[in-house]
Design a protein around this motif. Structure first.
Motif, mmCIF file in Angstrom:
data_model
loop_
_atom_site.group_PDB
_atom_site.id
_atom_site.type_symbol
_atom_site.label_atom_id
_atom_site.label_comp_id
_atom_site.label_asym_id
_atom_site.label_seq_id
_atom_site.Cartn_x
_atom_site.Cartn_y
_atom_site.Cartn_z
ATOM 1 N N GLY A 58 0.582 -1.183 0.348
ATOM 2 C CA GLY A 58 -0.002 -0.478 0.136
ATOM 3 C C GLY A 58 0.706 1.194 0.224
ATOM 4 N N GLN A 59 2.412 0.786 -0.188
ATOM 5 C CA GLN A 59 2.761 2.266 0.073
ATOM 6 C C GLN A 59 4.124 1.985 -0.862
ATOM 7 N N LEU A 60 5.231 2.934 -1.524
ATOM 8 C CA LEU A 60 6.120 2.762 -1.958
ATOM 9 C C LEU A 60 7.230 4.342 -1.414
ATOM 10 N N SER A 61 8.323 4.090 -1.218
ATOM 11 C CA SER A 61 8.737 5.137 -0.723
ATOM 12 C C SER A 61 10.430 5.515 -1.797
ATOM 13 N N ASP A 62 10.652 6.692 -1.892
ATOM 14 C CA ASP A 62 11.475 6.656 -3.188
ATOM 15 C C ASP A 62 12.907 5.964 -2.779
ATOM 16 N N ALA A 63 12.746 5.624 -1.746
ATOM 17 C CA ALA A 63 14.601 4.557 -1.329
ATOM 18 C C ALA A 63 14.292 3.082 -1.243
ATOM 19 N N THR A 64 13.036 2.909 -1.350
ATOM 20 C CA THR A 64 12.643 1.220 -1.889
ATOM 21 C C THR A 64 12.048 1.406 -3.387
ATOM 22 N N ALA A 65 11.786 2.434 -3.834
ATOM 23 C CA ALA A 65 12.036 2.303 -5.386
ATOM 24 C C ALA A 65 12.929 1.772 -5.720
ATOM 25 N N ASP A 66 14.150 3.105 -4.974
ATOM 26 C CA ASP A 66 15.369 3.310 -5.908
ATOM 27 C C ASP A 66 16.266 1.989 -5.743
ATOM 28 N N THR A 67 16.057 1.082 -4.892
ATOM 29 C CA THR A 67 16.514 0.024 -4.389
ATOM 30 C C THR A 67 15.983 -1.552 -5.778
ATOM 31 N N LEU A 68 14.747 -0.921 -5.370
ATOM 32 C CA LEU A 68 13.932 -2.547 -6.700
ATOM 33 C C LEU A 68 14.616 -2.181 -8.068
ATOM 34 N N ALA A 69 14.976 -0.590 -8.330
ATOM 35 C CA ALA A 69 15.043 0.006 -9.315
ATOM 36 C C ALA A 69 16.791 -0.788 -9.908
ATOM 37 N N ALA A 70 17.090 -0.905 -9.038
ATOM 38 C CA ALA A 70 18.928 -1.091 -8.773
ATOM 39 C C ALA A 70 18.980 -2.650 -8.656
ATOM 40 N N ALA A 71 18.393 -3.254 -8.017
ATOM 41 C CA ALA A 71 18.264 -5.080 -8.117
ATOM 42 C C ALA A 71 17.621 -5.463 -9.527
ATOM 43 N N ALA A 72 17.086 -4.718 -10.033
ATOM 44 C CA ALA A 72 16.337 -5.192 -11.830
ATOM 45 C C ALA A 72 17.643 -4.875 -12.768
ATOM 46 N N CYS A 73 17.963 -3.442 -12.865
ATOM 47 C CA CYS A 73 19.143 -3.242 -13.861
ATOM 48 C C CYS A 73 20.221 -4.736 -13.330
ATOM 49 N N LYS A 74 20.287 -5.260 -12.583
ATOM 50 C CA LYS A 74 21.646 -5.903 -12.250
ATOM 51 C C LYS A 74 21.027 -7.232 -13.467
ATOM 52 N N ALA A 75 19.710 -7.544 -13.250
ATOM 53 C CA ALA A 75 18.859 -8.421 -14.058
ATOM 54 C C ALA A 75 19.242 -8.300 -15.847
ATOM 55 N N ILE A 76 18.865 -7.207 -15.864
ATOM 56 C CA ILE A 76 18.894 -6.800 -17.165
ATOM 57 C C ILE A 76 20.507 -5.801 -17.739
ATOM 58 N N GLU A 77 21.439 -5.740 -17.065
ATOM 59 C CA GLU A 77 22.069 -5.068 -18.016
ATOM 60 C C GLU A 77 23.411 -5.813 -17.686
ATOM 61 N N LEU A 78 23.530 -6.014 -19.477
ATOM 62 C CA LEU A 78 25.276 -6.634 -19.798
ATOM 63 C C LEU A 78 26.061 -6.352 -18.806
ATOM 64 N N PRO A 79 26.517 -7.489 -17.713
ATOM 65 C CA PRO A 79 27.823 -7.025 -17.045
ATOM 66 C C PRO A 79 29.220 -6.015 -17.958
ATOM 67 N N PRO A 80 29.983 -5.559 -17.386
ATOM 68 C CA PRO A 80 31.337 -4.914 -17.685
ATOM 69 C C PRO A 80 31.826 -6.105 -18.039
ATOM 70 N N SER A 81 32.293 -5.199 -19.560
ATOM 71 C CA SER A 81 33.299 -6.326 -20.269
ATOM 72 C C SER A 81 34.770 -6.246 -19.771
#
Length: 201
Positions: free
Chosen positions: A178-201
């Protein structure tokens, strides 16, 4: 032909639309979507709340679905992505901003209720997808495709998978808690980005 006959033969214009009526009806629809909700919203209730006659509403929007989709288009701002030159950064900012605005708006749950109803009713799903969802999804897909082209996002993942991995956790957390804070949103987005980004070569 006489001048009088020529005047009579000219096409007549209909009564111009009243923007005041349009705005009143849209505002009433949004208010009723928020409370008491889509399930009990009727053209009659909208007309009464807007202070207009039912024919004025039906002339503009023949069905409740037409009216609701039009109201959402006007009440919910279109997605606007930052333009930093980094597609992944812009995609992440877009997802976080979208989720926070949705969670922070009284219209947020009404929007989700309309989407849920569309899952049961194709006659609502079609205009909702065409006029509301597709233009928003096109912007997301463009950023994802740019991120893949730049070698930042995993090309083995379909664009809709990348979209769902990034946006999905944000919306699910809001629905569950029932809520979404800025900090939680940033944490979730950062975790998701690890799954969708290519690792640095």
């Amino acid at each position: 032909m006489s001048e009088e006959s020529k005047r009579d033969a000219r096409p007549r214009r209909g009564r111009p639309r009243s923007t005041d009526v349009d705005q009143a009806v849209i505002a009433a629809t949004v208010e009723l979507l928020i409370e008491p909700g889509y399930g009990v919203l009727t053209i009659e209730a909208v007309a009464s709340r807007a202070g207009v006659g039912r024919p004025a509403v039906y002339r503009r929007w023949p069905t409740r679905d037409d009216l609701v989709v039009h109201a959402l288009i006007h009440a919910v701002p279109p997605l606007e992505a930052p333009d930093s030159g980094d597609a992944v950064h812009d995609l992440r900012e877009l997802a976080v901003g979208f989720a926070l605005r949705l969670a922070g708006s009284p219209l947020g749950r009404a929007v989700l209720a309309v989407h849920a109803e569309a899952g049961r009713r194709p006659e609502l799903a079609a205009p909702l997808r065409q006029h509301y969802l597709n233009p928003r999804d096109a912007l997301i897909t463009k950023l994802i495709e740019q991120g893949i082209a730049d070698g930042r996002l995993n090309p083995a993942l379909a664009p809709d998978t990348i979209r769902d991995l990034l946006f999905g956790p944000l919306i699910y957390h809001w629905l569950l808690t029932g809520q979404l804070s800025d900090a939680t949103a940033d944490t979730l987005a950062a975790a998701a980005c690890k799954a969708i980004e290519l690792p640095p070569s």
